[in-house]
Write an enzyme that holds these catalytic residues in place. Structure first.
Site, mmCIF file in Angstrom:
data_model
loop_
_atom_site.group_PDB
_atom_site.id
_atom_site.type_symbol
_atom_site.label_atom_id
_atom_site.label_comp_id
_atom_site.label_asym_id
_atom_site.label_seq_id
_atom_site.Cartn_x
_atom_site.Cartn_y
_atom_site.Cartn_z
ATOM 1 C CE LYS A 13 -3.992 2.062 2.218
ATOM 2 N NZ LYS A 13 -3.495 3.387 2.527
ATOM 3 C CB CYS A 22 -16.227 21.612 28.727
ATOM 4 S SG CYS A 22 -16.018 22.082 27.003
ATOM 5 C CB CYS A 75 -18.688 19.569 26.821
ATOM 6 S SG CYS A 75 -19.607 21.112 26.900
HETATM 7 S S1 IVH Z 1 -6.868 -0.571 -3.704
HETATM 8 C C1 IVH Z 1 -11.537 0.716 -3.459
HETATM 9 N N1 IVH Z 1 -4.321 -0.830 -3.771
HETATM 10 O O1 IVH Z 1 -4.973 3.542 -0.526
HETATM 11 C C2 IVH Z 1 -10.233 1.167 -2.998
HETATM 12 N N2 IVH Z 1 -5.169 1.183 -2.875
HETATM 13 O O2 IVH Z 1 -7.026 3.664 1.591
HETATM 14 C C3 IVH Z 1 -9.233 0.269 -3.600
HETATM 15 N N3 IVH Z 1 -3.470 2.765 -2.183
HETATM 16 O O3 IVH Z 1 -7.373 5.457 -2.184
HETATM 17 C C4 IVH Z 1 -7.918 0.722 -3.273
HETATM 18 N N4 IVH Z 1 -1.727 1.543 -2.718
HETATM 19 O O4 IVH Z 1 -4.972 5.739 -2.850
HETATM 20 C C5 IVH Z 1 -5.331 -0.031 -3.419
HETATM 21 N N5 IVH Z 1 -2.075 -1.253 -3.929
HETATM 22 C C6 IVH Z 1 -3.063 -0.437 -3.599
HETATM 23 C C7 IVH Z 1 -2.842 0.838 -3.030
HETATM 24 C C8 IVH Z 1 -3.943 1.612 -2.683
HETATM 25 C C9 IVH Z 1 -2.136 2.690 -2.215
HETATM 26 C C10 IVH Z 1 -4.247 3.894 -1.655
HETATM 27 C C11 IVH Z 1 -5.262 4.411 -2.645
HETATM 28 C C12 IVH Z 1 -6.581 4.330 -1.953
HETATM 29 C C13 IVH Z 1 -6.175 4.259 -0.530
HETATM 30 C C14 IVH Z 1 -7.232 3.536 0.258
#
Ligand code: IVH
Length: 677
Positions: free
Chosen positions: A119, A403, A426
């Site tokens: 990711k 608060c 609060c």
């Molecule tokens: S799949 C339906 N794959 O992470 C959403 N996202 O938190 C499917 N991202 O908006 C996302 N690497 O910008 C996917 N290999 C990857 C990714 C990835 C980075 C980001 C992307 C997405 C966000 C979701």
């Protein structure tokens, strides 16, 4: 030769070079110089243009890289919404994810093949190709509508302007993550907090020439719209686009079970620091596109994917002070002000302490040395206290009982668990200025009114100047005053006016979510909007007598429980909330709920299930009914149109009740027939 001609000569020469190398790169796919040399050439041209403005009239690098300066990004609706991902933090979360997927699909013994992808912690964008030609490039925006950043995206050399290869579909949308390499970031790190911000900042430059100066890269990771459907699996898609010239992540891999998930996760976590880009976890996706389709989405994220986050980066620092912050629901959150410290490349000076109990449990004190951790964009947290480093004279922290507005705070007793809440609140609502300001920030946020140019910082500024106090104030801003503020020019004011006037037209579900009733999130707001249909009906909640009746009938809605009903009662029994909501409504045009499919198989029908089906789970069945315009109820009443009886253990009593009320009954075999018709 005079000086001017000499410069012109040098400039034309470089432009020619760039033309030649652009063609070699983009059209012939046969580059003769390295990427770095290409970038250097491009930047040297841009620098010349900057230094000698007369050059711009002669032709420009813009024409070659296809970049055109634009003042404002055009808004374009996504072909399909760009969703986010739900998160997993440990093996148990991943086990849950697998269970949920299998339950939804009603699969028991079979393994589901997943694809794992790093990711990337960057900025998402989407590329649309018609007949193989890149015609649109959008930012994520609010997920429904993005911004036209095509010209900026075109400055990223690795993004194909034209797909080359075989079997190119008529339409294909490719989702990708834009990022800046860690090494490249070091060169510009004084300007941005982290690589992600740098990439975002660069992509949103109004002038693509500026974008082209910051070396952006990308990985393609997802499929948006596609016509015709030519892939069976996500992995087939990745393989095909990689052949077509897109950059895909080489670390992606199929995994078949929980053990393989864990192994892959650990392997990539170890590699993480040697990669030239930031990753904050692994995304696991169901590989089979047909199963992805069946699984569908919840309101924000797909059911077929999850982000399994890496454990956070940690560091030691000292607590200088503990302050409290007040959230929009009145929650009092203690925050540790810490000696600024670099945690995994980001300088941190605040860490959340969650609540009073957390401080007590960990015995956190001012002056303590603590370990903090930061994961992605979330606020850093305090992990532990280094007790051996504590000063002798340190005192236990006594949590403020009031608060910031001066009112007493309370801990609620949960209706369901009967236990005292850990969070102090609060309960003054809009009468507490700290809550009121946070509520305004919620109202203008992306998921709510989504007003461009009116973010949290601007609300702080406008609040300070007494320009806004309540939601309706947003729609009667004193622009004469704003005009005199630093940083506000005619253009930004015109843009703000436009954004605000656009926001006055809002869908009922967004409106319900926006007014910020506790426990009514986006999903519940949709359920309520579908129940009420129109603002006129929703407004009946203002009337105490009608409200009582309505709240009782909400009980039958699947998804709305005692907690939500109590929260609605609390919200609307406060006269200030009613006045503020009424005044807001007057400023708006609220669209009736359109989420329902009017031509679906179950349009305007209320259905209920009893018993299980062989081929699908209850959740999938419910999703199908909703996609087809129907509503699913949780109890039998006269309002019910159809009771669907699954073969596996239906409740006899429900069938009898339905028969008594003359409600149509459909058996599993007929249900399957209807779905296939
Ligand atoms: S799949 C339906 N794959 O992470 C959403 N996202 O938190 C499917 N991202 O908006 C996302 N690497 O910008 C996917 N290999 C990857 C990714 C990835 C980075 C980001 C992307 C997405 C966000 C979701």
């Amino acid at each position: 030769m005079n000086e001017k001609n000499k410069i012109l000569g040098e400039y034309k020469n470089k432009l020619n070079q760039l033309k030649i190398h652009s063609k070699l790169y983009f059209i012939d796919d046969n580059p003769k110089i390295t990427d770095a040399e290409f970038d250097k050439l491009k930047i040297s041209i841009i620098n010349l243009e900057k230094k000698y403005p007369f050059l711009k009239k002669k032709g420009s690098v813009i024409k070659i890289v296809g970049a055109k300066p634009s003042n404002k990004f055009r808004k374009i609706k996504h072909l399909r919404p760009m969703l986010s991902l739900s998160n997993a933090f440990d093996k148990t979360d991943m086990e849950d994810f697998l269970k949920k997927v299998k339950n939804f699909l009603n699969i028991k013994d079979q393994n589901i093949s997943l694809i794992s992808e790093p990711k990337i912690d960057g900025i998402s964008a989407t590329l649309i190709y018609e007949d193989g030609v890149l015609i649109k490039g959008l930012s994520r925006g609010d997920g429904v509508t993005g911004e036209d950043i095509l010209e900026n995206l075109k400055t990223i050399k690795e993004i194909p302007l034209q797909i080359k290869g075989r079997n190119i579909p008529k339409l294909i949308e490719i989702r990708c993550e834009i990022f800046i390499g860690k090494k490249d970031f070091l060169k510009i790190s004084e300007k941005f907090a982290n690589p992600r911000n740098a990439a975002g900042g660069s992509l949103r430059q109004k002038d693509p020439n500026e974008t082209s100066k910051i070396p952006l890269k990308y990985f393609a990771y997802g499929l948006g719209a596609l016509n015709p459907m030519i892939f069976n699996k996500h992995s087939d898609f990745l393989e095909a686009i990689s052949k077509w010239g897109f950059t895909t992540n080489p670390l992606s891999k199929n995994v078949e079970n929980l053990d393989e998930i864990e192994r892959q996760h650990k392997k990539i976590d170890l590699l993480r620091f040697s990669l030239d880009y930031d990753i904050d976890g692994i995304v696991y996706k169901v590989d089979d596109l047909n199963l992805q389709k069946r699984l569908g989405n919840t309101s924000n994220s797909p059911r077929w994917a999850i982000a399994y986050k890496f454990s956070a980066e940690k560091a030691l620092t000292k607590i200088r002070d503990i302050i409290i912050q007040v959230g929009r629901t009145g929650a009092i959150t203690p925050v540790a002000k810490v000696a600024p410290i670099n945690v995994g490349g980001v300088v941190v000076s605040n860490a959340t302490l969650h609540n009073e109990d957390e401080i007590k449990r960990k015995d956190i004190r001012i002056g303590d040395t603590i370990q903090i951790q930061r994961a992605g964009d979330v606020i850093p947290q305090v992990v532990s206290v280094e007790i051996n480093k504590r000063n002798k004279g340190s005192k236990k922290f006594s949590f403020p009982l009031k608060c910031l507005c001066g009112a007493e705070t309370k801990k609620e007793i949960s209706k369901t668990t009967k236990k005292e809440d850990a969070v102090r609140r609060c309960i003054k609502g809009y009468d507490c200025k700290y809550i009121a300001k946070e509520k305004l920030k919620h109202i203008v946020s992306k998921e709510a009114f989504n007003i461009d140019g009116l973010g949290k910082k601007v609300i702080d500024q406008f609040w300070h100047l007494k320009l806004v106090r309540e939601p309706s104030d947003i729609f009667k801003l004193d622009y004469d005053k704003i005009q005199n503020l630093e940083g506000w020019g005619q253009l930004s004011i015109d843009n703000l006016k436009k954004a605000i006037s656009k926001a006055q037209l809002i869908n009922l579900d967004k409106f319900i979510f926006s007014i910020g009733i506790r426990h009514i999130g986006q999903e519940n707001a949709k359920i309520l909007a579908s129940f009420f249909g129109a603002i006129k009906e929703f407004a009946k909640l203002f009337d105490i007598k009608l409200r009582k009746k309505i709240l009782i009938s909400l009980e039958e809605l699947d998804g709305i429980g005692e907690t939500q009903i109590q929260s609605l009662e609390n919200f609307f029994s406060n006269p200030t909330n009613i006045r503020i909501t009424k005044e807001l409504i007057q400023k708006l045009k609220i669209n009736n709920f359109a989420g329902q499919n009017k031509d679906g198989k179950f349009s305007n029908k209320k259905l209920m299930f009893t018993g299980g089906f062989k081929n699908m789970s209850r959740s999938e069945a419910k999703a199908i009914v909703e996609e087809n315009g129907g509503k699913v109820l949780g109890t039998i009443s006269k309002k019910l149109d159809i009771l669907i009886v699954g073969d596996s253990k239906p409740t006899k009593k429900k069938i009898e009740q339905a028969k008594k009320l003359n409600i149509k009954i459909i058996l599993e075999k007929d249900w399957n027939k209807i779905l296939n018709s």
